[in-house]
Design a protein around this motif. Structure first.
Motif, PDB file in Angstrom:
ATOM      1  N   CYS A   1     -18.096 -13.247  10.195  1.00  0.00           N
ATOM      2  CA  CYS A   1     -18.273 -14.225  11.268  1.00  0.00           C
ATOM      3  C   CYS A   1     -17.260 -15.348  11.105  1.00  0.00           C
ATOM      4  O   CYS A   1     -17.047 -15.845  10.006  1.00  0.00           O
ATOM      5  N   SER A   2     -16.625 -15.739  12.228  1.00  0.00           N
ATOM      6  CA  SER A   2     -15.637 -16.823  12.199  1.00  0.00           C
ATOM      7  C   SER A   2     -16.225 -18.146  12.675  1.00  0.00           C
ATOM      8  O   SER A   2     -15.472 -19.082  12.964  1.00  0.00           O
ATOM      9  N   LEU A   3     -17.552 -18.197  12.801  1.00  0.00           N
ATOM     10  CA  LEU A   3     -18.235 -19.443  13.196  1.00  0.00           C
ATOM     11  C   LEU A   3     -17.686 -19.976  14.519  1.00  0.00           C
ATOM     12  O   LEU A   3     -17.337 -21.153  14.639  1.00  0.00           O
ATOM     13  N   CYS A   4     -17.605 -19.110  15.519  1.00  0.00           N
ATOM     14  CA  CYS A   4     -16.926 -19.492  16.762  1.00  0.00           C
ATOM     15  C   CYS A   4     -17.762 -20.428  17.637  1.00  0.00           C
ATOM     16  O   CYS A   4     -17.249 -21.034  18.573  1.00  0.00           O
TER      17      CYS A   4
ATOM     18  N   CYS B   1     -21.898 -17.091  20.054  1.00  0.00           N
ATOM     19  CA  CYS B   1     -21.923 -15.710  19.554  1.00  0.00           C
ATOM     20  C   CYS B   1     -21.998 -14.702  20.702  1.00  0.00           C
ATOM     21  O   CYS B   1     -22.800 -14.847  21.619  1.00  0.00           O
ATOM     22  N   ILE B   2     -21.155 -13.686  20.636  1.00  0.00           N
ATOM     23  CA  ILE B   2     -21.101 -12.692  21.712  1.00  0.00           C
ATOM     24  C   ILE B   2     -21.564 -11.309  21.258  1.00  0.00           C
ATOM     25  O   ILE B   2     -21.432 -10.330  21.993  1.00  0.00           O
ATOM     26  N   ILE B   3     -22.134 -11.214  20.061  1.00  0.00           N
ATOM     27  CA  ILE B   3     -22.406  -9.867  19.549  1.00  0.00           C
ATOM     28  C   ILE B   3     -23.566  -9.170  20.269  1.00  0.00           C
ATOM     29  O   ILE B   3     -23.741  -7.971  20.106  1.00  0.00           O
TER      30      ILE B   3
ATOM     31  N   CYS C   1     -18.903  -7.999  15.513  1.00  0.00           N
ATOM     32  CA  CYS C   1     -18.105  -9.131  16.009  1.00  0.00           C
ATOM     33  C   CYS C   1     -16.619  -8.776  16.144  1.00  0.00           C
ATOM     34  O   CYS C   1     -15.929  -8.636  15.128  1.00  0.00           O
TER      35      CYS C   1
ATOM     36  N   THR D   1     -14.022 -11.638  14.817  1.00  0.00           N
ATOM     37  CA  THR D   1     -13.696 -11.667  13.393  1.00  0.00           C
ATOM     38  C   THR D   1     -13.066 -10.362  12.913  1.00  0.00           C
ATOM     39  O   THR D   1     -12.137 -10.373  12.109  1.00  0.00           O
TER      40      THR D   1
HETATM   41  S1  SF4 Z   1     -19.077 -13.932  17.982  1.00  0.00           S
HETATM   42 FE1  SF4 Z   1     -20.850 -14.365  16.636  1.00  0.00          FE
HETATM   43  S2  SF4 Z   1     -20.395 -13.269  14.728  1.00  0.00           S
HETATM   44 FE2  SF4 Z   1     -18.455 -13.438  15.901  1.00  0.00          FE
HETATM   45  S3  SF4 Z   1     -17.464 -15.309  15.173  1.00  0.00           S
HETATM   46 FE3  SF4 Z   1     -18.676 -15.881  16.954  1.00  0.00          FE
HETATM   47  S4  SF4 Z   1     -20.650 -16.545  16.079  1.00  0.00           S
HETATM   48 FE4  SF4 Z   1     -19.584 -15.347  14.493  1.00  0.00          FE
END
Ligand code: SF4
Ligand code: SF4
Length: 217
Positions: free
Chosen positions: A131-134, A137-139, A146, A149
Motif C-alpha cells: 500500500c502506498s497510503l494514497c 483506496c480503490i481496491i 492494489c 502500489t
Molecule cells: S489504493 Fe488502497 S491499497 Fe492502494 S495505495 Fe491506495 S490506499 Fe493503499
C-alpha cells in the motif's frame, strides 16, 4: 506493517560522532518483526557500539514506539539510564524516532534505521510492499489488489503494452499486477469490473503532512 532496515554501522557512527553515551529504544511491533528493533537487535547494537568505544547506558523495547504517551510512561523506569546518556538511538520506524524527539526535548535523538514501505511479511523476514497510503483506496474495484502500489507505473485501467507472458516489463520476475487482478476477478466471477473505466486518481488526497482527528465523516 511498516518495513524498516538497519543503516550500516558507519553511517550510524557518522551521525552520532558528537556524542559518547547512548540509551537505545526499540519497538515491539513492526520493527521487531523486521529484526530492526527487537531485543536481539538492541543487544547487537550495544555490543557493536561498545566495540567502537561508545558507552550504552541501557536499552528497552517500547511496546509501540510511535505511541508518544505510552512510550513516555514506559520510559519512566529507565529514568537514570536515560539521564546518564548524552543521546538516544531509536531502532524503530521514522514515526517512532520522531515520537522520541517529542519525548526527549533536551537530548539529541538519532535513528538507526531506514524506513522503507508499508507491506506484508510473506515469509520470515521477507517483505513486499502492499500500500502506498494514497488516501483514497480503490481496491474494492480491483479485486482487492492494489495497482497503485503493485504496478510500477501506477496504471489504473489494465496492463501497459509491455506486459509479456503475464510478467511485468519493469521487473520480469514479478507477475503483471493487472494479470493478477484479472485472474482474481475471474475467480470471483466479477470480470464485469474490468470494463469499468477508473477516473484519474486524485493524488491531492495524499497531501503532506496528513492528520486524522478520530472524528467520523
Ligand atoms: S489504493 Fe488502497 S491499497 Fe492502494 S495505495 Fe491506495 S490506499 Fe493503499
Ligand atoms: S507490465 Fe503490468 S505491472 Fe508492469 S508496468 Fe505494465 S501494467 Fe504495470
Amino acid at each position: 506493517m511498516i518495513i524498516s532496515k538497519q543503516k550500516n554501522l558507519d553511517e550510524i557512527l557518522e551521525a552520532i560522532k558528537d556524542n559518547n553515551s547512548f540509551f537505545l529504544v526499540g519497538c515491539s511491533e513492526c520493527a521487531s518483526l523486521c529484526g530492526t528493533g527487537d531485543e536481539a537487535a538492541l543487544e547487537d547494537m550495544k555490543k557493536r557500539l561498545e566495540e567502537k568505544g561508545k558507552k550504552v547506558t541501557g536499552y528497552f523495547v517500547a511496546k509501540t514506539g510511535c505511541q508518544v504517551l505510552g512510550t513516555k510512561v514506559e520510559l519512566k523506569k529507565f529514568k537514570n539510564e536515560v539521564e546518564g546518556a548524552d543521546a538516544l538511538i531509536i531502532m524503530s520506524c521514522g514515526a517512532g524516532a520522531q515520537a522520541a524527539v517529542e519525548i526527549f526535548k533536551d537530548k539529541p535523538v538519532y535513528t538507526a534505521n531506514d524506513t522503507l514501505f508499508l507491506g506484508n511479511m510473506t515469509r520470515f523476514r521477507v517483505f513486499d510492499e502492499r500500500c502506498s497510503l494514497c488516501g483514497e483506496c480503490i481496491i474494492n474495484e480491483t479485486g482487492g489488489i492494489c495497482p497503485v502500489t503493485n504496478c510500477p507505473k501506477g496504471l489504473l485501467n489494465g496492463p501497459c503494452g509491455g506486459m509479456k507472458n503475464g510478467k511485468c516489463e519493469v521487473d520480469t520476475e514479478r507477475d503483471c499486477v493487472w494479470v493478477r487482478i484479472y485472474n482474481r476477478l475471474n475467480d470471483l466471477h466479477r470480470l464485469d469490473q474490468m470494463e469499468e473505466i477508473a477516473e484519474p486518481k486524485d493524488y491531492g488526497k495524499h497531501t503532506k503532512p496528513s492528520a486524522l482527528t478520530g472524528k467520523k465523516d
